[in-house]
Design an enzyme around this catalytic site. Structure first.
Site, short mmCIF file in Angstrom:
data_model
loop_
_atom_site.label_atom_id
_atom_site.label_comp_id
_atom_site.label_asym_id
_atom_site.label_seq_id
_atom_site.Cartn_x
_atom_site.Cartn_y
_atom_site.Cartn_z
N ASP A 203 38.09 8.37 30.15
CA ASP A 203 37.22 7.07 28.68
C ASP A 203 36.99 6.01 29.84
O ASP A 203 36.76 6.12 31.37
CB ASP A 203 39.04 6.90 28.82
CG ASP A 203 39.10 6.07 26.38
OD1 ASP A 203 38.03 5.16 26.61
OD2 ASP A 203 39.72 6.82 25.94
N HIS A 264 32.91 6.28 25.47
CA HIS A 264 34.08 6.19 26.18
C HIS A 264 33.21 6.80 27.49
O HIS A 264 34.27 7.62 28.00
CB HIS A 264 35.27 7.25 25.57
CG HIS A 264 35.05 5.79 24.34
ND1 HIS A 264 36.66 5.13 24.47
CD2 HIS A 264 35.73 6.92 22.68
CE1 HIS A 264 36.72 4.01 23.01
NE2 HIS A 264 36.17 5.32 22.51
N ASP A 327 34.16 9.95 19.35
CA ASP A 327 35.11 8.65 18.95
C ASP A 327 33.86 7.34 18.96
O ASP A 327 33.46 7.58 20.54
CB ASP A 327 36.65 9.15 18.97
CG ASP A 327 36.88 8.51 20.50
OD1 ASP A 327 36.43 9.21 20.85
OD2 ASP A 327 37.85 8.06 20.93
N GLU A 328 33.80 6.97 18.19
CA GLU A 328 33.90 5.89 18.42
C GLU A 328 32.65 5.56 19.31
O GLU A 328 32.53 4.79 20.79
CB GLU A 328 35.72 4.69 19.45
CG GLU A 328 36.49 4.00 18.61
CD GLU A 328 37.25 3.60 18.95
OE1 GLU A 328 38.40 3.04 17.81
OE2 GLU A 328 37.83 4.06 20.47
N TRP A 394 41.98 11.25 12.87
CA TRP A 394 43.29 10.11 13.61
C TRP A 394 42.91 8.68 12.36
O TRP A 394 43.83 7.78 12.45
CB TRP A 394 42.59 9.97 14.95
CG TRP A 394 41.10 8.44 15.38
CD1 TRP A 394 40.49 9.46 15.48
CD2 TRP A 394 41.17 7.59 15.68
NE1 TRP A 394 39.29 8.69 15.62
CE2 TRP A 394 39.92 7.20 15.58
CE3 TRP A 394 42.12 5.87 15.45
CZ2 TRP A 394 39.25 5.83 15.90
CZ3 TRP A 394 41.94 5.54 15.84
CH2 TRP A 394 40.27 4.88 15.57
N TYR A 419 50.64 7.71 15.71
CA TYR A 419 50.04 6.94 17.15
C TYR A 419 51.35 6.12 17.52
O TYR A 419 51.44 5.00 17.42
CB TYR A 419 48.87 5.88 16.62
CG TYR A 419 47.90 6.22 17.28
CD1 TYR A 419 47.62 7.65 16.22
CD2 TYR A 419 46.48 5.35 16.93
CE1 TYR A 419 46.14 8.32 16.75
CE2 TYR A 419 44.85 5.53 17.27
CZ TYR A 419 45.41 7.49 16.81
OH TYR A 419 43.83 7.94 17.01
N TRP A 469 47.76 6.50 23.97
CA TRP A 469 47.00 5.21 24.45
C TRP A 469 47.70 5.02 24.64
O TRP A 469 48.93 3.93 24.53
CB TRP A 469 45.69 4.59 23.63
CG TRP A 469 45.68 5.77 22.49
CD1 TRP A 469 46.27 6.33 21.09
CD2 TRP A 469 44.56 6.55 22.26
NE1 TRP A 469 45.32 7.26 20.69
CE2 TRP A 469 44.51 7.44 21.41
CE3 TRP A 469 43.36 7.49 23.40
CZ2 TRP A 469 43.70 8.79 20.82
CZ3 TRP A 469 42.88 7.94 23.16
CH2 TRP A 469 42.81 8.77 22.45
N GLU A 471 47.30 1.40 26.70
CA GLU A 471 46.42 -0.14 27.26
C GLU A 471 48.05 -0.77 27.22
O GLU A 471 48.30 -1.06 28.74
CB GLU A 471 45.67 -1.26 25.44
CG GLU A 471 44.71 -0.22 25.71
CD GLU A 471 44.31 1.59 24.23
OE1 GLU A 471 45.77 1.59 24.24
OE2 GLU A 471 43.27 1.26 23.83
C1 ACM Z 1 40.79 7.15 18.96
O1 ACM Z 1 41.90 6.23 19.18
N1 ACM Z 1 39.79 6.60 18.99
C2 ACM Z 1 40.88 8.63 18.94
#
Ligand code: ACM
Length: 767
Positions: A203, A264, A327-328, A394, A419, A469, A471
């Protein structure tokens, strides 16, 4: 030795002479998780003793017997003998019959007076049968020699999963977690028949897997310089990956590696900027959020790179599914790239979404050379996908519904249910997490097949997965806290037939599971006493404070300044106070394990008189700024001589705010606001803010203390109607990946009797 205890020892010895008579019959059949397909109780019981043997009928299933014998030995010190054979008395028999009409993961566990039989058509089925058997036994609850015999009630279990994808995901990019940590959790997950581990290896904030052909992916891409000057780094060597893969294989868990493309990807560009469209100098991102610099689909080198990396990954991960992200993806760079525009023209692509589709289709082709199937996040649906692409949904369920109805295989991970970096209790009470709110019951009641999926398309929902995730998870314990028990609820969601599920029943079954988690030294979540949103509760006459928990657990409390124990007074009804009290409250599980303790200052206060200086005031607050990066308020140098300005609204103290904007170091500063707040009527007021400090009437009402200020904190104070001195301190910096100027800079208030907060607006502030 104390001679007086010898007769006592003798008596104990006599008493144990025939332990068989006194050993209770274990009936754990109601305690199996995930709940099996069908359980039929039998007559009598099987006696497991030191002479019970383990039999297998097929060389490969010997590995399974050995695996469990080793586990039993580790927890009890007792080693059973393992032999090839069948149908002898006093044995546990692993019977593999490839001709059985069983699905791949199906098993049958039959316990009779004579023996225990586990039947399956595959080793995987036998493994799950043994995992169920282990839950019937007290092995995880003891670290000492077990006293035999163990009497186990006769029963017959027929079991098979509802879904073939029962997964857990971990982001090791935002924070790195060791191979040993991964193994520990593969072991625990396998107890509950989880069969996929989605390893988010790459990422913007770090590349975490050694690729020999591209050493800079790890020499540069695996290291992040945080804004405070500290470093975060780590990656898995190929040898470590192979070890984890072997470990997972022994537990019948497939690993799904994720190599996130084309977005990412700045940790790639940090070492290989030629793979971007604008070829600038890049750094591994030290902010959370999404980076706009991404891989360039208009350059052939990008595909060569991806092919090379996949070629190495394929030697490490011998699995069917590879996750390629998608994604994103901010597409601005592509819009401004000559190569991308050429590509668009050449391929007749309508827009940048179709550019992404072209890119993903090429990536899929590379994967298919290695006989791999591609999974992408649901954003890749936007520009269209190939017929063979699989979707991980997601952003909600919509992507998954659309994809399944179009005939694609889908894994459901909608953020609002799956999540696990989201809060599992009130964010005002729980330790810092990402945001959101997913209590255990919400996970448990999730159904991966939404009603919008057409009948004949339901088969395309392969299952569901819990995602973590990282973070805001700086420690192993935090991952564990977020995962357990929610991932076990998801294990039941994905294994157990819908009609066999009941949350209350699951909660009962959690009690033995907590003991298993303790055996594994796992920091699982215990619901915290919720209710008060602040630990400072001011009152003027008397107060009644109610507490609740997200699901039923006992709460205990003290009011004498000592920490509660499991034997402290049990909370039954709202607590009433007429004087200042040090209230401490915690939750207790049936096994005596306690949650962290909430310490509340319940403080009787006199209303603070309004300031006598009420005339000659003008609207707005004075603002002074000191440029620089400051971690705490105490680090800011004297600001008395800094030039000042007037702001009309508190929000104006943050001139840079909008989510997703480029965070600039030149904006780092300390801001001091001074003036008065006009309080509308006498009473106890709650204030809420993400600013570092809020002082009212010279009292420090809000004090964030930690540099990372993500969610507002609250506190209360008793104030007379009229104007009171107000001082606000706000530090703008990046703390642990979170930019302060992403915060909504405001001060909110409510009367103690009200629920909703209102902004302290421009009519309430004076200087
Ligand atoms: C994601 O939560 N960007 C897959």
């Amino acid at each position: 030795m104390n001679l007086r205890i010898i007769p006592l020892l003798f008596l104990i010895f006599i008493g144990c002479k025939n332990p068989e008579k006194s050993s209770p019959v274990i009936d754990q059949s109601l305690n199996i998780t995930p709940k099996p397909f069908n359980i039929t109780k039998g007559k009598g019981y099987f006696k497991l003793n030191g002479n019970t043997s383990f039999l297998y009928n097929d060389e490969s299933s010997k590995l399974i017997a050995d695996f469990f014998i080793e586990k039993i030995k580790t927890s009890t010190g007792h080693a059973f003998s393992v032999t090839k054979g069948n149908d002898i008395k006093n044995s546990i028999q692993l019977i593999k019959e490839t001709t059985l009409n069983f699905s791949e993961e199906e098993y049958r566990l039959s316990i009779s007076e004579d023996n225990i039989k586990i039947k399956a058509s595959t080793d995987k089925g036998l493994f799950y049968g043994m995992q169920t058997f282990m839950q019937l036994l007290p092995f995880y609850t003891t670290n000492s020699q077990i006293s035999f015999p163990i009497k186990i009630k006769a029963l017959d279990i027929e079991d098979k999963p509802r879904f073939s994808w029962r997964g857990m995901h971990l982001d090791v990019s935002r924070h790195f977690f060791s191979a040993d940590f991964i193994k520990k959790h593969l072991d625990i997950l396998s107890l509950f028949k989880i069969n996929k581990f989605h390893w988010h290896l790459t990422d913007d904030q770090g590349w975490r897997v050694e690729i020999k052909k591209y050493p800079k992916l790890t020499t540069i891409g695996s290291k992040r310089k945080n804004a405070d000057g500290s470093y975060h780094q780590g990656f898995y060597t190929q040898e470590e990956i192979k070890e984890v893969v072997q470990y997972a294989k022994e537990r019948f868990i497939d690993i799904v590696p994720e190599f996130d493309t084309p977005g990412h990807a700045i940790a790639i560009l940090a070492g290989y900027p030629e793979l971007s469209c604008d070829q600038k100098e890049y750094k591994v991102r030290n902010l959370w959020g999404v980076e706009s610099s991404i891989l360039c689909p208009g350059k052939e080198e990008t595909y060569t790179f991806i092919e090379d990396v996949i070629t190495e990954l394929a030697t490490l991960f011998p699995y069917e599914y590879y996750h390629m992200g998608g994604d994103e993806v901010p597409k601005d760079q592509w819009e401004n790239s000559i190569e991308c525009q050429k590509l668009k023209k050449r391929e007749g692509l309508k827009d940048e979404k179709e550019v992404q589709s072209y890119f993903m289709a090429r990536v899929e082709k590379i994967l298919s050379k290695h006989h791999k199937k591609m999974i992408g996040w649901d954003e890749i649906l936007e520009g269209g996908i190939t017929a063979t692409t699989n979707i991980m949904s997601w952003q909600g369920e919509e992507g998954g519904i659309k994809a399944a109805n179009e005939g694609h295989d889908v894994i459901m991970t909608p953020s609002e249910y799956c999540y696990f970096n989201f809060y599992q209790g009130d964010f005002k009470t729980e330790p810092l997490a990402f945001g959101g709110y997913i209590p255990l019951e919400k996970v448990y009641n999730y159904d991966p097949i939404p009603k919008e999926i057409e009948e004949d398309k339901k088969k395309h929902i392969l299952g569901a997965q819990g995602n973590v995730w990282s973070e805001y998870t700086y420690k192993d314990e935090t991952i564990e806290y977020l995962l357990y028990p929610r991932i076990i609820a998801l294990a039941e969601v994905t294994w157990t037939q819908k009609e066999n599920k009941k949350f209350d029943d699951f909660l009962n079954r959690l009690n033995p599971i907590y003991t298993i988690l303790d055996y594994y030294k796992t920091n699982h979540h215990i619901p915290l006493p919720e209710g008060p949103t602040s630990n400072t509760i001011v009152f003027t006459d008397s107060i009644s404070i109610p507490f609740t928990t997200t699901h039923p657990v006992k709460m205990v409390y003290t009011i004498n300044g000592t920490n509660p124990t499991q034997n402290s007074t049990v909370y039954k009804e709202p607590l009433k106070f007429t004087k200042t009290t040090d209230l401490r409250i915690a939750s207790v599980l049936d096994n005596g394990k306690m949650s962290s303790i909430r310490k509340l200052n319940v403080t009787k206060e006199k209303i603070i008189s309004a300031s006598s200086k009420t005339t000659e005031l003008s609207k707005g607050l004075t603002m002074k700024e000191v440029k620089g990066y400051f971690n705490t308020v105490n680090d800011v140098p004297d600001h008395t001589n800094a030039s000042s300005s007037i702001i009309k609204k508190i929000e104006e103290s943050n001139t840079t705010y909008h989510w997703g904007h480029e965070v600039k170091e030149e904006n780092f500063r300390a801001v001091f606001l001074d003036g008065y707040i006009d309080i509308p009527e006498d009473g106890v007021y709650y204030f809420s803010s993400t600013q570092d400090q809020v002082w009212i009437a010279d009292q420090l009402v809000l004090d964030y203390k930690t540099p990372l200020k993500k969610h507002p904190i609250e506190s209360s104070i008793a104030l007379q109607k009229g104007k009171h001195k107000l001082k606000i301190v706000y530090l703008n910096n990046i703390a642990k990946g979170w930019a302060t100027d992403w915060n909504t800079i405001e001060l909110k208030y409510r009367k103690a009797s009200e629920v909703d907060y209102k902004a302290v607006n421009e009519d309430m502030i004076y200087h």
